[in-house]
Design a protein around this motif. Structure first.
Motif, PDB file in Angstrom:
ATOM      1  N   PRO A  50       0.794  -1.228   0.000  1.00 43.75           N
ATOM      2  CA  PRO A  50       0.000   0.000   0.000  1.00 43.75           C
ATOM      3  C   PRO A  50       0.832   1.287   0.000  1.00 43.75           C
ATOM      4  CG  PRO A  50      -0.921  -1.589   1.547  1.00 43.75           C
ATOM      5  CD  PRO A  50       0.372  -2.168   1.055  1.00 43.75           C
ATOM      6  N   MET A 130       9.239  -7.460   5.334  1.00 42.83           N
ATOM      7  CA  MET A 130       8.752  -6.168   5.836  1.00 42.83           C
ATOM      8  C   MET A 130       7.353  -6.202   6.479  1.00 42.83           C
ATOM      9  SD  MET A 130       6.725  -3.381   5.123  1.00 42.83           S
ATOM     10  CE  MET A 130       6.333  -3.253   3.401  1.00 42.83           C
ATOM     11  N   VAL A 160       0.078  -7.781   6.830  1.00 42.96           N
ATOM     12  CA  VAL A 160       0.376  -7.334   8.196  1.00 42.96           C
ATOM     13  C   VAL A 160      -0.631  -7.953   9.175  1.00 42.96           C
ATOM     14  CG1 VAL A 160       0.526  -5.334   9.731  1.00 42.96           C
ATOM     15  CG2 VAL A 160       1.417  -5.166   7.397  1.00 42.96           C
ATOM     16  N   VAL A 228     -14.153   1.634   9.689  1.00 41.89           N
ATOM     17  CA  VAL A 228     -13.783   0.580  10.652  1.00 41.89           C
ATOM     18  C   VAL A 228     -13.323   1.228  11.965  1.00 41.89           C
ATOM     19  CG1 VAL A 228     -12.193  -1.328  11.113  1.00 41.89           C
ATOM     20  CG2 VAL A 228     -13.248  -1.112   8.850  1.00 41.89           C
ATOM     21  N   ILE A 281       6.641   3.923  11.657  1.00 36.09           N
ATOM     22  CA  ILE A 281       7.074   3.584  10.298  1.00 36.09           C
ATOM     23  C   ILE A 281       8.182   2.550  10.441  1.00 36.09           C
ATOM     24  CG2 ILE A 281       8.189   4.476   8.197  1.00 36.09           C
ATOM     25  CD1 ILE A 281       5.292   5.464   8.543  1.00 36.09           C
ATOM     26  N   LEU A 327      -5.769  -1.850  -3.325  1.00 31.50           N
ATOM     27  CA  LEU A 327      -6.352  -0.682  -2.646  1.00 31.50           C
ATOM     28  C   LEU A 327      -7.860  -0.810  -2.505  1.00 31.50           C
ATOM     29  CD1 LEU A 327      -4.210   2.037  -4.454  1.00 31.50           C
ATOM     30  CD2 LEU A 327      -3.932   1.252  -2.107  1.00 31.50           C
TER      31      LEU A 327
HETATM   32  N1  LIG Z   1       3.607   1.765   9.181  1.00 30.67           N
HETATM   33  C1  LIG Z   1       4.331   0.989   8.401  1.00 30.67           C
HETATM   34  O1  LIG Z   1       5.558   1.035   8.402  1.00 30.67           O
HETATM   35  C2  LIG Z   1       3.618   0.029   7.493  1.00 30.67           C
HETATM   36  C3  LIG Z   1       4.324  -1.037   6.869  1.00 30.67           C
HETATM   37  C4  LIG Z   1       3.578  -1.944   6.075  1.00 30.67           C
HETATM   38  C5  LIG Z   1       2.212  -1.773   5.902  1.00 30.67           C
HETATM   39  N2  LIG Z   1       1.600  -0.720   6.499  1.00 30.67           N
HETATM   40  C6  LIG Z   1       0.144  -0.503   6.393  1.00 30.67           C
HETATM   41  O2  LIG Z   1      -0.495  -1.669   6.879  1.00 30.67           O
HETATM   42  C7  LIG Z   1      -1.763  -1.806   6.247  1.00 30.67           C
HETATM   43  C8  LIG Z   1      -1.891  -3.224   5.699  1.00 30.67           C
HETATM   44  O3  LIG Z   1      -0.896  -3.405   4.708  1.00 30.67           O
HETATM   45  P1  LIG Z   1      -0.685  -4.823   4.004  1.00 30.67           P
HETATM   46  O4  LIG Z   1       0.547  -4.746   3.199  1.00 30.67           O
HETATM   47  O5  LIG Z   1      -0.826  -5.881   5.012  1.00 30.67           O
HETATM   48  O6  LIG Z   1      -1.920  -4.867   2.994  1.00 30.67           O
HETATM   49  P2  LIG Z   1      -3.031  -6.009   2.873  1.00 30.67           P
HETATM   50  O7  LIG Z   1      -3.759  -6.059   4.168  1.00 30.67           O
HETATM   51  O8  LIG Z   1      -2.393  -7.245   2.350  1.00 30.67           O
HETATM   52  O9  LIG Z   1      -3.976  -5.430   1.727  1.00 30.67           O
HETATM   53  C9  LIG Z   1      -4.741  -4.301   1.934  1.00 30.67           C
HETATM   54  C10 LIG Z   1      -6.109  -4.664   2.557  1.00 30.67           C
HETATM   55  O10 LIG Z   1      -6.686  -3.514   3.114  1.00 30.67           O
HETATM   56  C11 LIG Z   1      -8.079  -3.703   3.191  1.00 30.67           C
HETATM   57  N3  LIG Z   1      -8.779  -2.496   2.741  1.00 30.67           N
HETATM   58  C12 LIG Z   1      -8.550  -1.781   1.624  1.00 30.67           C
HETATM   59  N4  LIG Z   1      -9.401  -0.745   1.550  1.00 30.67           N
HETATM   60  C13 LIG Z   1     -10.171  -0.808   2.664  1.00 30.67           C
HETATM   61  C14 LIG Z   1     -11.231  -0.007   3.183  1.00 30.67           C
HETATM   62  N5  LIG Z   1     -11.668   1.081   2.530  1.00 30.67           N
HETATM   63  N6  LIG Z   1     -11.790  -0.364   4.358  1.00 30.67           N
HETATM   64  C15 LIG Z   1     -11.359  -1.447   5.020  1.00 30.67           C
HETATM   65  N7  LIG Z   1     -10.361  -2.251   4.578  1.00 30.67           N
HETATM   66  C16 LIG Z   1      -9.773  -1.927   3.426  1.00 30.67           C
HETATM   67  C17 LIG Z   1      -8.420  -4.881   2.285  1.00 30.67           C
HETATM   68  O11 LIG Z   1      -8.683  -5.999   3.121  1.00 30.67           O
HETATM   69  P3  LIG Z   1     -10.197  -6.467   3.413  1.00 30.67           P
HETATM   70  O12 LIG Z   1     -10.721  -6.992   2.106  1.00 30.67           O
HETATM   71  O13 LIG Z   1     -10.047  -7.486   4.461  1.00 30.67           O
HETATM   72  O14 LIG Z   1     -10.931  -5.247   3.856  1.00 30.67           O
HETATM   73  C18 LIG Z   1      -7.124  -5.119   1.522  1.00 30.67           C
HETATM   74  O15 LIG Z   1      -6.982  -6.456   1.141  1.00 30.67           O
HETATM   75  C19 LIG Z   1      -1.834  -0.721   5.181  1.00 30.67           C
HETATM   76  O16 LIG Z   1      -2.560   0.374   5.704  1.00 30.67           O
HETATM   77  C20 LIG Z   1      -0.384  -0.328   4.979  1.00 30.67           C
HETATM   78  O17 LIG Z   1      -0.234   0.989   4.512  1.00 30.67           O
HETATM   79  C21 LIG Z   1       2.282   0.181   7.282  1.00 30.67           C
END
Ligand SMILES: NC(=O)c1ccc[n+]([C@@H]2O[C@H](COP(=O)([O-])OP(=O)(O)OC[C@H]3O[C@@H](n4cnc5c(N)ncnc54)[C@H](OP(=O)(O)O)[C@@H]3O)[C@@H](O)[C@H]2O)c1
Length: 344
Positions: A50, A130, A160, A228, A281, A327
């Motif tokens: 993302p 990561m 995650v 949510v 982060i 997304l």
């Molecule tokens: N802070 C950091 O360093 C860091 C590092 C990595 C990732 N992240 C963040 O962690 C989060 C998850 O990342 P990931 O790589 O594990 O992605 P992921 O969960 O594999 O994929 C994204 C998921 O988000 C959900 N989603 C998308 N739009 C949505 C909405 N409007 N309302 C509710 N759910 C929604 C969907 O799941 P559902 O179909 O189950 O709703 C989608 O499959 C992201 O926000 C990402 O930016 C942050």
């Protein structure tokens, strides 16, 4: 190892307005880069994450940079070394790097991590990489779940979220996931071992959370934001912790959502319930926490205590559609592109 005549790559064609579309990406064919004393890499797997959405904007995120128009889209990759002028790497080595959305790339070696032999190389981008590290740091260092506490995690079957829930179970917490659709919810309970999982696409999430969390919520791992978070907020306990990891529901928004100003509601909940909400982060934590993660996660994965489903899409040309789908919740598990078959 065969050497390609061309390097196919995907560049940023235009800056998205709202949700990205296919027109924002362009597939190009370029001459293969010359190694020229550096390390020439062939991409096997490209991770789609993302954070890439924020890098497509003109104004970069505080912790990162903006991708220029016409520049190759950024991204973490697992690659084979094709040729090397760097003593640390030899042809055939498997490495983790940041080659981006392209088949071939060169590196001076500083950003490369040797992976040795890995049965399933794509795991270096997921359960051993990561996203899993993000879950580990966010949950253990900020969330600090205690036995018997209730942990709620959104995007519960994603890269995650799936790991957050499984680590929380290892720490003897009660885990309630929130995911999109019945199939993902069933998977969270039956395969990941969560106690419950609620579908955020069904109505009355707040009421269903109240039933699912009769003792309230002690840790809410925030991956999503939006509706949510609105549903979760009233159910947080006194002294709850919120690792603020991501707000994917907002990434395509150009402006703040309409409606009444809800900041006072949030502030009074944080104040009255003495809730700790902390953004983080993951880039900041490699120097201090990655070794512990590698040790613990290596053991948990080997013992079958933590697993991560991968959503593997074949072909670099399919990366834009897969990313647009990420997304919108279309991925089911860690999204990776298989850019090339591995001949080693
Ligand atoms: N802070 C950091 O360093 C860091 C590092 C990595 C990732 N992240 C963040 O962690 C989060 C998850 O990342 P990931 O790589 O594990 O992605 P992921 O969960 O594999 O994929 C994204 C998921 O988000 C959900 N989603 C998308 N739009 C949505 C909405 N409007 N309302 C509710 N759910 C929604 C969907 O799941 P559902 O179909 O189950 O709703 C989608 O499959 C992201 O926000 C990402 O930016 C942050």
């Amino acid at each position: 190892m065969p050497h390609s005549e061309i390097n196919r790559r995907i560049v940023l064609a235009s800056r998205p307005k709202g949700a990205p579309g296919p027109q924002d990406f362009r597939l190009e064919e370029a001459a293969p880069p010359s190694a020229d004393g550096q390390v020439l890499l062939r991409t096997l797997y490209l991770s789609l994450d993302p954070y890439m959405r924020a890098m497509m904007n003109e104004v970069p995120p505080v912790y990162s940079r903006s991708i220029a128009l016409g520049e190759v889209m950024a991204g973490a990759t697992v690659s084979r070394v094709v040729a090397s002028g760097n003593k640390r790497f030899a042809p055939g080595d498997l490495v983790l790097g940041g080659a981006g959305w392209q088949e071939l790339a060169v590196s001076d070696g500083k950003d490369l991590l040797a992976l040795g032999k890995l049965e399933q190389p794509s795991r270096a981008l997921g359960v051993l990489g990561m996203p899993s590290f993000t879950a580990y740091v966010g949950l253990l260092d900020i969330g600090q779940p205690k036995p018997g506490e209730t942990v709620v995690v959104a995007a519960a079957t994603g890269a995650v979220g799936a790991v957050v829930g499984q680590i929380a179970k290892l720490k003897d917490a009660r885990v309630v996931g929130i995911a999109g659709g019945p199939e993902k919810c069933r998977y969270a309970v039956e395969q990941l071992g969560f106690d419950l999982c609620l579908d955020h696409r069904e109505p009355d999430l707040g009421k269903r959370l109240a039933v699912a969390c009769p003792q309230g919520i002690d840790v809410y791992f925030e991956n999503v934001g939006g509706a949510v978070f609105d549903a979760v907020l009233p159910h947080l306990n006194v002294a709850a912790r919120i690792p603020l990891c991501g707000i994917i529901a907002n990434y395509n928004n150009e402006q703040l959502p309409p409606g009444p100003n809800r900041v006072p509601l949030l502030q009074s909940a944080l104040l009255q319930k003495r809730i700790r909400m902390q953004g983080f982060i993951i880039l900041d934590h490699y120097a201090t926490r990655f070794e512990a993660f590698r040790r613990d996660m290596g053991e948990w994965v080997a013992a079958g205590k933590v697993k991560m489903r991968e959503d593997v899409v074949d072909g670099l040309e399919n990366a834009p559609a897969a990313f647009i789908g990420l997304l919108a919740g279309k991925n089911f598990g860690k999204l990776v592109i298989r850019v090339a078959g591995d001949t080693e």
